[in-house]
Design a protein around this motif. Structure first.
Motif, PDB file in Angstrom:
ATOM      1  N   PHE A 279     -36.184  31.961  -4.211  1.00 22.54           N
ATOM      2  CA  PHE A 279     -35.046  32.758  -4.567  1.00 22.54           C
ATOM      3  C   PHE A 279     -35.108  33.917  -3.343  1.00 22.54           C
ATOM      4  N   PRO A 280     -34.627  33.574  -2.073  1.00 26.41           N
ATOM      5  CA  PRO A 280     -34.887  34.622  -1.167  1.00 26.41           C
ATOM      6  C   PRO A 280     -34.487  36.296  -1.467  1.00 26.41           C
ATOM      7  N   PRO A 281     -35.286  36.949  -1.494  1.00 21.32           N
ATOM      8  CA  PRO A 281     -36.636  37.019  -0.308  1.00 21.32           C
ATOM      9  C   PRO A 281     -37.667  36.739  -1.171  1.00 21.32           C
ATOM     10  N   VAL A 282     -37.517  36.305  -2.547  1.00 21.63           N
ATOM     11  CA  VAL A 282     -38.618  36.118  -3.642  1.00 21.63           C
ATOM     12  C   VAL A 282     -39.045  34.531  -3.633  1.00 21.63           C
ATOM     13  N   LEU A 283     -40.580  34.474  -3.757  1.00 15.79           N
ATOM     14  CA  LEU A 283     -40.939  33.152  -3.898  1.00 15.79           C
ATOM     15  C   LEU A 283     -42.005  32.973  -5.151  1.00 15.79           C
TER      16      LEU A 283
ATOM     17  N   ARG B 187     -44.161  35.093 -13.754  1.00 16.84           N
ATOM     18  CA  ARG B 187     -43.881  36.364 -13.561  1.00 16.84           C
ATOM     19  C   ARG B 187     -42.219  36.735 -13.406  1.00 16.84           C
ATOM     20  N   LEU B 188     -41.644  36.032 -12.724  1.00 19.03           N
ATOM     21  CA  LEU B 188     -40.216  36.236 -12.395  1.00 19.03           C
ATOM     22  C   LEU B 188     -39.271  35.947 -13.764  1.00 19.03           C
TER      23      LEU B 188
ATOM     24  N   ILE C  77     -29.843  23.658 -19.046  1.00 21.29           N
ATOM     25  CA  ILE C  77     -30.990  24.881 -18.408  1.00 21.29           C
ATOM     26  C   ILE C  77     -30.841  25.916 -18.884  1.00 21.29           C
ATOM     27  N   SER C  78     -31.715  26.940 -19.231  1.00 22.69           N
ATOM     28  CA  SER C  78     -31.399  27.908 -19.781  1.00 22.69           C
ATOM     29  C   SER C  78     -32.751  29.058 -19.059  1.00 22.69           C
ATOM     30  N   PHE C  79     -32.449  30.079 -18.982  1.00 25.65           N
ATOM     31  CA  PHE C  79     -33.714  31.040 -18.405  1.00 25.65           C
ATOM     32  C   PHE C  79     -33.408  32.450 -18.578  1.00 25.65           C
ATOM     33  N   GLU C  80     -33.953  33.328 -18.133  1.00 29.39           N
ATOM     34  CA  GLU C  80     -33.921  34.805 -18.449  1.00 29.39           C
ATOM     35  C   GLU C  80     -34.998  35.511 -17.614  1.00 29.39           C
ATOM     36  N   PHE C  81     -34.426  36.331 -16.461  1.00 24.76           N
ATOM     37  CA  PHE C  81     -35.229  36.998 -15.710  1.00 24.76           C
ATOM     38  C   PHE C  81     -36.179  37.951 -16.260  1.00 24.76           C
ATOM     39  N   VAL C  82     -37.583  38.635 -16.164  1.00 19.84           N
ATOM     40  CA  VAL C  82     -38.109  39.447 -16.636  1.00 19.84           C
ATOM     41  C   VAL C  82     -37.305  40.826 -16.414  1.00 19.84           C
ATOM     42  N   SER C  83     -36.686  40.795 -15.181  1.00 16.83           N
ATOM     43  CA  SER C  83     -35.834  41.828 -14.940  1.00 16.83           C
ATOM     44  C   SER C  83     -34.439  41.912 -15.491  1.00 16.83           C
TER      45      SER C  83
END
Length: 213
Positions: free
Chosen positions: A108-112, A135-136, A163-169
Motif C-alpha cells: 500500500f504505497p508507500p507502505v509494504l 503490524r498494519l 472481506i473485512s479489516f481494520e487498520f491498527v491506525s
C-alpha cells in the motif's frame, strides 16, 4: 425626490454587502477544514461516525465456471502475487488437511506489509484467510463461499466473497473508507480474469445478471 432615491439605493447596497460577506467567509472556512485539503470532502471527524473502525465488503455473483474451477484458483495462494492487486509476494508455508499457513506481502504505497494468514480450505466450497501477526492490520479476514449455481447448471458457480479489516491506525481505517469498495471490487475482478486465463472464456450467458450485496 431623486436624492432620496439615490440614498435609498446606496443604503440597500450597503446592507446587501454586509449580509453577503460573512457567507463567503463561512464557505471558505468549511472548505479549508475539508479532509486532506480537498474541497467537497467533509472533515474526517464529521464524515466517519466514531466507533466504526472495521470495514466490511460483501459481493455475490454467478460465474461461468464450475465450483471446482473457482476453488482451484482461489485456493492457490502461491499464485496471488501474479494477479491479485497490491500483492507483492505470496507463499504457502504449511498445508495439512483443511488448514494451512501462508505468508503474504501487500503493498500500500508507500507502505509494504508482510504478514502470515491462517487458511481454512474445504474443497470446493470454502477458502478463508485470517491474518495472524500483522503490524498494519488490527484484523484482516477474507472468505470465499463457493457453491453450485441456483439454476442447477453444472458449468456455473455461485460465489459469495466477503472481506473485512481494520487498520491498527484509526486514521488509516477511516481514510480507507473513501476507496475500499473500489479496491474490493478490483480484487473480485482480478480473480475473474485469472479464471479466464486459466480455464478460458466464461460460459455464463451475457443476459445473466449478477447479484450484489
Amino acid at each position: 425626490m431623486a436624492g432620496r432615491l439615490l440614498w435609498t439605493r446606496c443604503a440597500c447596497r450597503a446592507v446587501h454587502s454586509a449580509h453577503t460577506a460573512p457567507t463567503t467567509s463561512s464557505t471558505r472556512t468549511i472548505q479549508a477544514r475539508s479532509a486532506m485539503g480537498f474541497p467537497g470532502i467533509p472533515s474526517l471527524p464529521s464524515f466517519f461516525p466514531s466507533g466504526q473502525k472495521e470495514i466490511h465488503f460483501s459481493e455475490q455473483k454467478i460465474l461461468g465456471y464450475t465450483p471446482e474451477q473457482v476453488y482451484s484458483v482461489v485456493s492457490n495462494v502461491n499464485s496471488y502475487c501474479h494477479f491479485v492487486p497490491w500483492c507483492r509476494a505470496s507463499k504457502v508455508l504449511s498445508h495439512s488437511g483443511a488448514t494451512g499457513t501462508a505468508e503474504l506481502v501487500v503493498g500500500f504505497p508507500p507502505v509494504l506489509e508482510k504478514y502470515t494468514s491462517q487458511l481454512t480450505l474445504k474443497e470446493p466450497s470454502l477458502v478463508k484467510a485470517v491474518s495472524a501477526d500483522s503490524r498494519l492490520f488490527k484484523s484482516l479476514e477474507s472468505t470465499w463461499h463457493i457453491s453450485a449455481s441456483p439454476s442447477g447448471s453444472t458449468k456455473h458457480a455461485h460465489i459469495h466473497f466477503e472481506i473485512s479489516f481494520e487498520f491498527v491506525s484509526s486514521f488509516h481505517s477511516n481514510l480507507s473508507r473513501l476507496f475500499f469498495d473500489e479496491v474490493a471490487k478490483q480484487m473480485v475482478s482480478a480473480f475473474e480474469k485469472r479464471l479466464a486465463r486459466v480455464y478460458g472464456p466464461s460460459l455464463l450467458p451475457p443476459s445473466t445478471k449478477e447479484t450484489k450485496l
